[in-house]
Motif scaffolding. Structure first.
Motif, PDB file in Angstrom:
ATOM      1  N   PRO A  63     -10.157   8.658  14.572  1.00  0.00           N
ATOM      2  CA  PRO A  63     -10.630   8.389  13.211  1.00  0.00           C
ATOM      3  C   PRO A  63      -9.859   9.182  12.160  1.00  0.00           C
ATOM      4  O   PRO A  63      -9.385  10.298  12.416  1.00  0.00           O
ATOM      5  N   THR A  64      -9.767   8.609  10.976  1.00  0.00           N
ATOM      6  CA  THR A  64      -9.141   9.297   9.836  1.00  0.00           C
ATOM      7  C   THR A  64     -10.228  10.001   9.036  1.00  0.00           C
ATOM      8  O   THR A  64     -10.245   9.956   7.806  1.00  0.00           O
ATOM      9  N   SER A  98     -18.608   2.408  13.514  1.00  0.00           N
ATOM     10  CA  SER A  98     -18.719   2.091  14.942  1.00  0.00           C
ATOM     11  C   SER A  98     -17.384   1.635  15.520  1.00  0.00           C
ATOM     12  O   SER A  98     -17.089   1.895  16.688  1.00  0.00           O
ATOM     13  N   ARG A  99     -16.555   0.968  14.716  1.00  0.00           N
ATOM     14  CA  ARG A  99     -15.232   0.553  15.195  1.00  0.00           C
ATOM     15  C   ARG A  99     -14.348   1.768  15.465  1.00  0.00           C
ATOM     16  O   ARG A  99     -13.427   1.695  16.272  1.00  0.00           O
ATOM     17  N   ALA A 100     -14.639   2.866  14.783  1.00  0.00           N
ATOM     18  CA  ALA A 100     -13.897   4.100  15.004  1.00  0.00           C
ATOM     19  C   ALA A 100     -14.563   4.972  16.070  1.00  0.00           C
ATOM     20  O   ALA A 100     -14.116   6.095  16.320  1.00  0.00           O
ATOM     21  N   GLY A 101     -15.623   4.447  16.679  1.00  0.00           N
ATOM     22  CA  GLY A 101     -16.280   5.173  17.756  1.00  0.00           C
ATOM     23  C   GLY A 101     -17.227   6.250  17.287  1.00  0.00           C
ATOM     24  O   GLY A 101     -17.493   7.212  18.021  1.00  0.00           O
ATOM     25  N   ILE A 102     -17.765   6.101  16.075  1.00  0.00           N
ATOM     26  CA  ILE A 102     -18.679   7.090  15.498  1.00  0.00           C
ATOM     27  C   ILE A 102     -20.027   6.422  15.235  1.00  0.00           C
ATOM     28  O   ILE A 102     -20.093   5.356  14.615  1.00  0.00           O
ATOM     29  N   TYR A 103     -21.099   7.079  15.669  1.00  0.00           N
ATOM     30  CA  TYR A 103     -22.440   6.527  15.522  1.00  0.00           C
ATOM     31  C   TYR A 103     -23.332   7.585  14.878  1.00  0.00           C
ATOM     32  O   TYR A 103     -23.560   8.651  15.459  1.00  0.00           O
TER      33      TYR A 103
END
Length: 225
Positions: A63-64, A98-103
């Motif tokens: 993620p950025t 969520s596409r960046a793997g963060i919830y």
């Protein structure tokens, strides 16, 4: 020393049963204690909603985004996501996370677990445990959140995020989580929010921002230290 303390360069030195407000975190007077919304902040401080679904995914696949310390109108210390290249804040309900793997989830049901919330350490940056409850009679996707000891339950992931996290956990994916809103052990804890991700992504968002990164949007009207 916890993550939040390190971020604040040891300006937080809590006494037993108390939290001393750090001196270098900018309070934002317009912010109510709501982890799941934009908190009444100006839109210009947030990453705009646009058609770039992969905006938060960098060239390396990470993620950025980074987590930064933040203080709300009530003086509560929290962690918030900030975009590396712009310094703009990212709302916890932004669907691109969520596409960046963060919830990110504000928990539900703390009122039913007040004693345990108070007993556990849910201070921002502290690790928490996600525990699946597939036999829960109210929600087969239920995911409970405990403190790092596994002894004190704060509440449950909200149903929308629980559905996603339950699938990941049940598939064998390694998911770790930290609190981004809450209090230390021994203090009243009315609201807890968590951030969950793979270990790699979690380490990344917890890592320091580059020294050359733009200042966070909500700090730009403040004179440099």
């Amino acid at each position: 020393m916890g993550f939040m303390d390190k971020l604040l360069r040891k300006t937080v030195r809590p006494n037993e049963g108390s939290q001393e407000a750090p001196q270098r975190v900018t309070p934002v007077d317009a912010v109510p204690s709501q982890a799941g919304e934009r908190d009444g902040l100006p839109d210009k401080w947030y990453v705009p909603q646009d058609s770039s679904s992969d905006r938060f995914i960098g060239a390396t696949g990470l993620p950025t985004l980074r987590l930064i310390p933040y203080r709300d109108a009530g003086g509560e210390h929290v962690l918030r996501l900030c975009e590396d290249g712009t310094g703009l804040l990212v709302g916890p309900t932004d669907r691109r996370l969520s596409r960046a793997g963060i919830y990110v989830s504000q928990l539900r049901g703390e009122a039913h677990h007040q004693a345990e919330c108070r007993a556990g350490n849910f201070y921002p940056g502290e690790p928490v445990r996600l525990v699946r409850e597939p036999e829960n009679p109210y929600d087969r996707n239920a995911v409970a959140v405990y403190d790092a000891t596994g002894k004190h339950m704060a509440a449950y992931i909200n149903k929308q995020k629980a559905r996603t996290l339950a699938k990941l956990i049940d598939s064998g994916a390694e998911i770790e989580a930290i609190s981004i809103r809450g209090t230390r052990s021994g203090l009243a804890c009315d609201q807890v929010a968590i951030l969950a991700a793979s270990p790699e992504v979690l380490r990344h968002v917890l890592s320091p921002r580059s020294a050359n990164a733009p200042r966070p949007a909500h700090e730009r009207d403040r004179p440099p230290d």
